[in-house]
Scaffold this motif. Structure first.
Motif, PDB file in Angstrom:
ATOM      1  N   GLY A 190       0.811  -1.213   0.000  1.00 12.59           N
ATOM      2  CA  GLY A 190       0.000   0.000   0.000  1.00 12.59           C
ATOM      3  C   GLY A 190       0.843   1.260   0.000  1.00 12.59           C
ATOM      4  N   ARG A 223       1.127   4.372  -2.676  1.00 13.09           N
ATOM      5  CA  ARG A 223       1.057   5.779  -2.271  1.00 13.09           C
ATOM      6  C   ARG A 223       2.180   6.585  -2.922  1.00 13.09           C
ATOM      7  NH1 ARG A 223      -2.060   7.059   2.448  1.00 13.09           N
ATOM      8  NH2 ARG A 223      -3.213   5.217   3.159  1.00 13.09           N
ATOM      9  N   PHE A 243      -4.760  -1.305  -7.589  1.00 11.40           N
ATOM     10  CA  PHE A 243      -4.875  -1.762  -6.201  1.00 11.40           C
ATOM     11  C   PHE A 243      -5.334  -3.220  -6.110  1.00 11.40           C
ATOM     12  CE2 PHE A 243      -6.417   2.830  -6.169  1.00 11.40           C
ATOM     13  CZ  PHE A 243      -5.134   3.339  -6.032  1.00 11.40           C
ATOM     14  N   LEU A 290      -3.946  -5.700  -3.411  1.00 16.93           N
ATOM     15  CA  LEU A 290      -4.108  -5.350  -2.003  1.00 16.93           C
ATOM     16  C   LEU A 290      -5.339  -6.043  -1.417  1.00 16.93           C
ATOM     17  CD1 LEU A 290      -3.446  -1.497  -2.288  1.00 16.93           C
ATOM     18  CD2 LEU A 290      -1.776  -3.323  -1.878  1.00 16.93           C
ATOM     19  N   LEU A 348      -7.265  -2.522   2.756  1.00 16.77           N
ATOM     20  CA  LEU A 348      -6.246  -1.618   2.235  1.00 16.77           C
ATOM     21  C   LEU A 348      -6.647  -1.080   0.871  1.00 16.77           C
ATOM     22  CD1 LEU A 348      -3.566  -0.263   2.651  1.00 16.77           C
ATOM     23  CD2 LEU A 348      -2.415  -2.343   1.845  1.00 16.77           C
ATOM     24  N   ARG A 349      -7.305  -1.931   0.056  1.00 13.59           N
ATOM     25  CA  ARG A 349      -7.765  -1.470  -1.255  1.00 13.59           C
ATOM     26  C   ARG A 349      -8.773  -0.342  -1.100  1.00 13.59           C
ATOM     27  NH1 ARG A 349     -10.223  -5.767  -2.995  1.00 13.59           N
ATOM     28  NH2 ARG A 349     -12.270  -4.911  -3.504  1.00 13.59           N
ATOM     29  N   MET A 371      -6.996   2.846  -0.204  1.00  7.05           N
ATOM     30  CA  MET A 371      -6.337   3.473  -1.350  1.00  7.05           C
ATOM     31  C   MET A 371      -7.357   4.112  -2.291  1.00  7.05           C
ATOM     32  SD  MET A 371      -3.190   3.213  -0.757  1.00  7.05           S
ATOM     33  CE  MET A 371      -2.679   3.893  -2.321  1.00  7.05           C
TER      34      MET A 371
END
Length: 247
Positions: free
Chosen positions: A141, A145, A165, A168, A172-173, A176
């Motif tokens: 992740g 970023r 993404f 992930l 976490l997806r 993001m």
């Protein structure tokens, strides 16, 4: 002609990978300053379409326009485009600051103002103080970023994401996606997002384009197009398969 002054338009765009491969055909429009999701089965042409927009693939015929500019044959470096891939395309031997700074100056010779831009971009994606680290020291992740920070400093009006993404986990997806939506709210880039997850489209995309067999089947407001009660049959069939395989 689009009513949107700076819409991204793919008009009668045709492409094939080889003489014996089927021809793909794309007719669609991405509204200025909106997030649009590209959704459809594997092999439907989603990545091919954004590769054509980015200039990595060259069409057989057709036109790609951004506003009044015909960018169909423009070199990759001259297109008003930033792109984020699933692999994030970071240089493992370069510190985070320099990976982001490449979006400003490939020579890494930065003015004071440009250095400030890089630091501000890292702060905007929650990575203040990470500039001296190497990508290998970051989580998946965090590496994405960094890729988004590079997008911020490039200041291009079009953002393309090719399953950025997908690797992930769900929590976490979603984090993001929310970060992407926040960046979009501030910068209003015309954003095209390839995803295999309909819930990602529902989360942040105003519109969705549905592809199958190398062509655009339908497009419309995401909440309508990806709702079982209102979706066309082809989309309902796809959503059913997705639901059957989820979990």
């Amino acid at each position: 002609m689009s009513e949107q002054q700076n819409a991204l338009v793919c008009e009668d765009l045709r492409f094939r990978y080889g003489r014996d491969s089927p021809e793909m055909h794309f007719d669609c429009e991405f509204a200025e300053g909106e997030i649009t999701a590209l959704v459809g089965p594997s092999g439907s042409g989603k990545s091919t379409l954004i590769n054509l927009i980015a200039g990595f693939d060259i069409p057989v015929s057709g036109v790609i326009r951004f506003g009044e500019s015909d960018i169909t044959w423009a070199p990759v470096s001259e297109r008003p485009v930033s792109m984020v891939f699933q692999e994030n395309n970071l240089f493992s031997h370069m510190r985070v600051f320099d990976n982001v700074a490449l979006g400003v100056a490939p020579t890494l010779r930065l003015t004071g103002e440009e250095r400030d831009r890089v630091e501000a971009a890292l702060s905007a994606v929650g990575l203040a103080g990470y500039g001296a680290r190497l990508p290998g020291a970051l989580s998946g992740g965090e590496r994405q970023r960094v890729a988004l920070a590079r997008v911020i400093v490039r200041r291009k009006p079009i953002l393309l994401l090719d399953e950025a993404f997908a690797s992930l986990g769900p929590a976490l997806r979603h984090e993001m996606l929310d970060l992407l939506a926040s960046i979009h709210d501030e910068r209003r880039m015309t954003t095209v997002m390839v995803t295999h997850f309909p819930e990602d489209a529902r989360r942040i995309a105003a519109r969705t384009v549905f592809l199958a067999d190398g062509t655009v089947v339908t497009e419309g407001p995401t909440q309508t197009l990806l709702d079982h009660d209102t979706a066309p049959e082809a989309v309902r069939s796809y959503l059913g398969r997705q639901g059957a395989t989820a979990g």
